[in-house]
Design an enzyme around this catalytic site. Structure first.
Site, PDB file in Angstrom:
ATOM      1  N   GLU A 127       9.136  -2.503  14.557  1.00  0.00           N
ATOM      2  CA  GLU A 127      10.352  -2.085  13.862  1.00  0.00           C
ATOM      3  C   GLU A 127      11.520  -1.962  14.843  1.00  0.00           C
ATOM      4  OE1 GLU A 127       6.861  -0.194  11.604  1.00  0.00           O
ATOM      5  OE2 GLU A 127       7.437  -0.604  13.675  1.00  0.00           O
ATOM      6  N   ASP A 137       0.818  -1.212   0.000  1.00  0.00           N
ATOM      7  CA  ASP A 137       0.000   0.000   0.000  1.00  0.00           C
ATOM      8  C   ASP A 137       0.855   1.267   0.000  1.00  0.00           C
ATOM      9  OD1 ASP A 137       0.988  -0.280   2.531  1.00  0.00           O
ATOM     10  OD2 ASP A 137      -0.907   0.009   3.565  1.00  0.00           O
TER      11      ASP A 137
END
Length: 325
Positions: free
Chosen positions: A275, A189
């Site tokens: 992350e 996306d």
């Protein structure tokens, strides 16, 4: 008067005949073969980025096998050029094929890229399988379902899929000397500039750069001083060890292979910290390599496709033709 005209006509007649004969001979002469203009590939041929002409005509331009014909415009692999491995999690939704099409159109313009597409599903879908078969890209198609208990709002997404891509890379290179390579988590996306792939290809360990339209801001980025990351410009939890988006870093393949236990965690990982939790296992902030002009250029954006309005879609298929969207 007539005699004068006739005399002039007979004087000019031999010259007229000579011109006609010369024109006739010239038109019968075979035309020289047309030399096709060279077509320059958009892909860099090596580290210097020189462009090589690809011949459109000639003895080698005849029919070829299907896979080779689909990829005939791609450059030949350069063993000195690090391969970019792009891991893309994907799942079934109305815009899935549109998102993958946009991403494939970008990847086709990147030299030496291998696409690892991982479906969130118990089996490979026909839609994605057909799409990859026609994409004309070096690719690997994997699938792993997300457990139902992890599909609640607020929990990290695509954890199992990214870990499946990491496992495939490690298995592929476990019994052979790894070629130079770079790993990048490329969600379907996002929108990517081709310049981004040139930047990440020189990653020695872990490289970082800004990401646009993310975190409730126009962009987020690492703060750089004297060529080193010293902090984070972010709209959410700047106290994170690595306050960075998934699209904001790349990792050397050798680092991935040297840290076989480095994965994205479910247990003990807070929302929005995946992350940081992953990067803590393989590097430190001091070791990060700023890219994109010391992290001052945005080369990737969290664009995301608009939510599709299907209010008028019939409950049952009414069209006489079945069309894949």
């Amino acid at each position: 008067m007539k005699s004068v005209l006739f005399s002039r006509f007979f004087i000019l007649l031999p010259w007229i005949l000579i011109v006609i004969i010369m024109l006739d001979v010239d038109t019968r002469r075979p035309a020289p073969p047309l030399t096709p203009r060279p077509y320059f590939s958009p892909y860099p041929a090596g580290r210097g980025g020189a462009r090589l002409p690809l011949r459109r005509g000639g003895p080698d331009s005849g029919p070829r096998r299907g896979a080779q014909k689909r990829n005939e415009s791609r450059p030949r692999p350069d063993p000195q050029l690090p391969t970019i491995y792009a891991i893309t999690p994907t799942y079934s939704r109305p815009v899935q094929k549109a998102e993958l099409t946009r991403l494939a159109n970008t990847f086709r313009q990147v030299a030496q890229l291998h696409w690892i597409l991982v479906e969130d599903a118990a089996a490979r879908s026909e839609l994605v399988s057909r799409f990859l078969a026609r994409a004309g890209l070096p690719s690997t198609h994997l699938h792993v379902p997300t457990p139902r208990r992890y599909k609640r709002p607020g929990l990290p997404r695509a954890t199992e899929q990214r870990n499946a891509g990491l496992a495939w890379l490690r298995q592929k290179h476990q019994h052979q000397r790894a070629q130079p390579g770079v790993l990048f988590f490329a969600d379907d996306d996002n929108t990517y500039s081709l310049e981004l792939f040139q930047e990440m290809r020189t990653t020695r360990k872990v490289s970082v750069w800004p990401v646009g339209l993310v975190g409730g801001r126009r962009y987020e980025r690492p703060l750089v001083e004297n060529g080193r990351v010293v902090g984070w410009y972010t709209g959410w939890r700047a106290d994170r060890p690595f306050a960075i988006d998934m699209a904001g870093f790349a990792v050397s393949l050798q680092v991935i292979l040297s840290n076989p236990k480095a994965v994205f965690k479910r247990r003990g990982s807070q929302p929005g910290m995946q992350e940081s939790d992953f990067l803590k296992q393989i590097t430190t902030v001091e070791e990060l390599e700023p890219k994109a002009n010391n992290c001052t250029k945005v080369l990737v954006w969290h664009t995301r496709t608009e939510k599709v309005n299907l209010a008028n879609e019939p409950k049952y298929h009414l069209d006489t033709v079945k069309i894949e969207v």
